[in-house]
Scaffold this motif. Sequence first.
Motif, PDB file in Angstrom:
ATOM      1  N   LYS A  60      22.863 -17.661 -21.796  1.00  0.00           N
ATOM      2  CA  LYS A  60      21.808 -18.526 -21.268  1.00  0.00           C
ATOM      3  C   LYS A  60      20.477 -18.028 -21.771  1.00  0.00           C
ATOM      4  O   LYS A  60      20.130 -16.867 -21.589  1.00  0.00           O
ATOM      5  CB  LYS A  60      21.805 -18.498 -19.729  1.00  0.00           C
ATOM      6  N   GLY A  61      19.724 -18.876 -22.433  1.00  0.00           N
ATOM      7  CA  GLY A  61      18.400 -18.507 -22.901  1.00  0.00           C
ATOM      8  C   GLY A  61      18.404 -18.019 -24.343  1.00  0.00           C
ATOM      9  O   GLY A  61      19.418 -18.057 -25.033  1.00  0.00           O
ATOM     10  N   THR A  83      13.336 -11.593 -23.962  1.00  0.00           N
ATOM     11  CA  THR A  83      14.311 -12.615 -23.590  1.00  0.00           C
ATOM     12  C   THR A  83      13.620 -13.691 -22.775  1.00  0.00           C
ATOM     13  O   THR A  83      12.896 -13.386 -21.831  1.00  0.00           O
ATOM     14  CB  THR A  83      15.459 -11.987 -22.773  1.00  0.00           C
ATOM     15  N   ILE A  84      13.871 -14.938 -23.136  1.00  0.00           N
ATOM     16  CA  ILE A  84      13.297 -16.079 -22.413  1.00  0.00           C
ATOM     17  C   ILE A  84      14.462 -16.826 -21.777  1.00  0.00           C
ATOM     18  O   ILE A  84      15.274 -17.433 -22.473  1.00  0.00           O
ATOM     19  CB  ILE A  84      12.517 -17.003 -23.360  1.00  0.00           C
ATOM     20  N   LYS A  85      14.553 -16.735 -20.455  1.00  0.00           N
ATOM     21  CA  LYS A  85      15.685 -17.343 -19.755  1.00  0.00           C
ATOM     22  C   LYS A  85      15.288 -18.583 -18.965  1.00  0.00           C
ATOM     23  O   LYS A  85      16.113 -19.150 -18.265  1.00  0.00           O
ATOM     24  CB  LYS A  85      16.325 -16.333 -18.813  1.00  0.00           C
ATOM     25  N   SER A  86      14.037 -18.997 -19.058  1.00  0.00           N
ATOM     26  CA  SER A  86      13.629 -20.209 -18.357  1.00  0.00           C
ATOM     27  C   SER A  86      14.273 -21.410 -19.040  1.00  0.00           C
ATOM     28  O   SER A  86      14.918 -21.279 -20.074  1.00  0.00           O
ATOM     29  CB  SER A  86      12.114 -20.327 -18.358  1.00  0.00           C
ATOM     30  N   ALA A  91      10.778 -22.748 -22.285  1.00  0.00           N
ATOM     31  CA  ALA A  91      10.973 -21.765 -23.358  1.00  0.00           C
ATOM     32  C   ALA A  91      10.286 -22.236 -24.640  1.00  0.00           C
ATOM     33  O   ALA A  91       9.619 -21.445 -25.319  1.00  0.00           O
ATOM     34  CB  ALA A  91      12.453 -21.541 -23.601  1.00  0.00           C
ATOM     35  N   PHE A 120      19.593 -23.986 -27.539  1.00  0.00           N
ATOM     36  CA  PHE A 120      19.681 -24.543 -26.191  1.00  0.00           C
ATOM     37  C   PHE A 120      20.682 -25.694 -26.135  1.00  0.00           C
ATOM     38  O   PHE A 120      21.408 -25.853 -25.154  1.00  0.00           O
ATOM     39  CB  PHE A 120      18.308 -25.011 -25.701  1.00  0.00           C
TER      40      PHE A 120
END
Length: 145
Positions: A60-61, A83-86, A91, A120
């Motif tokens: 995820k992300g 890490t970008i998990k939004s 993102a 994504f």
Amino acid sequence: MSADLCWLIIRNNHAYLAKKRNVKKPFSTEPMNLKNVNSPRYNGLIHNKMLGIEPAPGGKGIVLSFKARKYQTKPAKNALRTTIKSGPRRALHSIRKFIKGNRYRKDLKMAALRRASAIFRSQRAQPFKKIRRRPRGTKAVKKTE
């Protein structure tokens, strides 16, 4: 060393080069190459500023990696990762904001956004498709006219 001189040295021979028969432009699998094309613009080894986008390990992300100015002569410490998990929209917005706010390789913005979007899209859950089957004991009937 300048980026042009580095490119002249490594353009035809480096560890990440993937040459195939009957393919005119060879591919490159280096970590910060956004398009996986062996060209000086997208090469992640020669430039002082470079972006890399990969899927996050949890599935995820995404992981945004970039080169720091501080450790230009130390390749092991050079690459920083975040890490970008939004969600996908947030993102992509944070990638845009990073590039614009840090004045960080504006020419790679669209390639970075496209790569992040593709990651994504691949992480999205696939919709469940119901398979229609004939009930047991019934046979297919051919229509005759």
